[in-house]
Design an enzyme around this catalytic site. Structure first.
Site, PDB file in Angstrom:
ATOM      1  N   ASP A  19      -2.132  -1.172  10.036  1.00  0.00           N
ATOM      2  CA  ASP A  19      -2.588  -1.160   8.622  1.00  0.00           C
ATOM      3  C   ASP A  19      -2.881  -2.349   7.947  1.00  0.00           C
ATOM      4  OD1 ASP A  19      -0.048  -1.691   8.562  1.00  0.00           O
ATOM      5  OD2 ASP A  19       0.427   0.264   7.662  1.00  0.00           O
TER       6      ASP A  19
ATOM      7  N   LYS B 258       0.830  -1.093   0.082  1.00  0.00           N
ATOM      8  CA  LYS B 258       0.057   0.083  -0.088  1.00  0.00           C
ATOM      9  C   LYS B 258       1.004   1.172  -0.073  1.00  0.00           C
ATOM     10  CE  LYS B 258       0.637   2.081   3.831  1.00  0.00           C
ATOM     11  NZ  LYS B 258       1.219   2.506   4.647  1.00  0.00           N
TER      12      LYS B 258
HETATM   13  O1  C5P Z   1       0.547  -0.226  14.324  1.00  0.00           O
HETATM   14  P1  C5P Z   1       2.024  -0.579  13.899  1.00  0.00           P
HETATM   15  O2  C5P Z   1       2.653  -1.843  14.674  1.00  0.00           O
HETATM   16  O3  C5P Z   1       2.148  -0.390  12.580  1.00  0.00           O
HETATM   17  O4  C5P Z   1       2.799   0.896  14.431  1.00  0.00           O
HETATM   18  C1  C5P Z   1       4.077   0.687  14.613  1.00  0.00           C
HETATM   19  C2  C5P Z   1       4.511   1.912  15.616  1.00  0.00           C
HETATM   20  O5  C5P Z   1       3.996   3.341  15.039  1.00  0.00           O
HETATM   21  C3  C5P Z   1       3.686   2.022  16.663  1.00  0.00           C
HETATM   22  O6  C5P Z   1       4.453   1.239  17.951  1.00  0.00           O
HETATM   23  C4  C5P Z   1       3.638   3.354  17.178  1.00  0.00           C
HETATM   24  O7  C5P Z   1       4.446   3.942  18.076  1.00  0.00           O
HETATM   25  C5  C5P Z   1       3.386   4.112  15.859  1.00  0.00           C
HETATM   26  N1  C5P Z   1       2.179   4.657  15.158  1.00  0.00           N
HETATM   27  C6  C5P Z   1       1.512   5.537  15.832  1.00  0.00           C
HETATM   28  N2  C5P Z   1       0.351   6.170  15.559  1.00  0.00           N
HETATM   29  C7  C5P Z   1      -0.252   5.351  14.454  1.00  0.00           C
HETATM   30  C8  C5P Z   1       0.419   4.158  13.919  1.00  0.00           C
HETATM   31  C9  C5P Z   1       1.643   3.877  14.550  1.00  0.00           C
HETATM   32  O8  C5P Z   1       2.192   6.341  17.021  1.00  0.00           O
HETATM   33  N3  C5P Z   1      -1.363   5.838  13.895  1.00  0.00           N
END
Ligand code: C5P
Length: 288
Positions: A136, A9
């Protein structure tokens, strides 16, 4: 056995709205599936346990892999720990690149196990599992063109954009999503975001106005972490794309062109870089 194509994506638009008390950032993003894809094959095996195979060298323990964690939770929840599972991943989507490659693989494994083991989980139930493993993955289960809100998991379909031809340049360094988000200092109000989102919702986006309707609040932050990023953006700009932008938390940069021929010419001009031809697609996963 099931074989699935798991599409990468890009974020056509990504606005940060505020930092939440749980540490995540509330955002408003237009996510788009693209043709660059990994291929995931899942088979039942006689020997219990999960075996993970990939064409890339993965130094981390398999147990730490998102795909492994998702598969093991599913087997446990449905009391199928005695079922042996082999997951093979043919990786084409670059890792830690802002293209949701790991999330796409995880979505493919949730979707694939549901089919292979006949679990009959609904889309909503699969999304609930997806959200346990990342922001995501839910998008990757669905794909196409979506408005993503919350931390990225609250999805609203918007009209599909046209079949656009573009490319991706992957600069030769990874960027950690967590590090980018951790470096967010101030979040400015986004008066223009409502208008941009409305344009996507009302099918007003086309290749000729795309440049005015893309944006990524994470770009200046990624640029602070890796100032070299700018060099790659400038290289793409020299190929006269209609629109160019970093995807997600970077470092991948995507660009779109008026047609396939102009895109192919641009690809030739970008010598010596890690690059991928892409086109927009309407789904996140495809059984093959
Ligand atoms: O959700 P995901 O594991 O992909 O996110 C990785 C890191 O990015 C999370 O640990 C978080 O610190 C940060 N993040 C965030 N806000 C989001 C998505 C991700 O702060 N909307």
């Amino acid at each position: 056995m099931v074989s699935i194509q798991a599409f990468a994506k890009i974020n056509l638009y990504l606005a940060l709205l505020r930092k939440r008390s749980d540490g995540y950032h509330e955002l408003c993003s237009i996510m788009q599936s693209i043709s660059l894809a990994d291929r995931i094959t899942i088979k039942k095996t006689k020997k219990p346990g999960i075996t993970l195979k990939t064409n890339l060298k993965i130094t981390a323990k398999p147990e730490d892999n998102l795909v492994y964690k998702a598969a093991s939770l599913i087997l446990k929840k449905f009391k199928k720990e005695n079922q042996g599972i082999e997951i093979s991943i043919l990786k084409k989507i670059p890792i830690a690149a802002g293209l949701a490659g790991g999330s796409a693989d995880c979505a493919a494994v949730l979707f694939g196990l549901n089919k292979l083991l006949g679990l009959k989980l609904s889309k909503k139930a699969l999304e609930r599992y997806a959200n346990l493993f990342g922001s995501d993955i839910s998008f990757c289960l669905n794909g196409g063109t979506m408005l993503a809100q919350g931390r990225g998991e609250k999805l609203t379909p918007v009209p599909a954009v046209g079949r656009w031809f573009g490319l991706i340049i992957k600069p030769p360094f990874p960027i950690s999503t967590a590090q980018v988000y951790k470096s967010v200092k101030i979040i400015l109000p986004k008066p223009q975001s409502r208008q941009i989102i409305t344009a996507y919702k009302t099918k007003k986006i086309n290749l000729n106005n795309l440049n005015k309707n893309i944006g990524n609040d994470l770009y200046p932050i990624a640029l602070q972490i890796k100032p070299n990023l700018k060099k790659y953006l400038e290289k793409i700009e020299k190929t006269n794309p209609l629109a160019v932008q970093m995807s997600g938390s970077g470092p991948s940069i995507f660009a779109f062109y008026q047609n396939k021929m102009l895109r192919n010419t641009a690809l030739k001009q970008l010598e010596g870089l890690e690059k991928f031809p892409i086109e927009t697609v309407k789904t996140g996963l495809k059984l093959i």
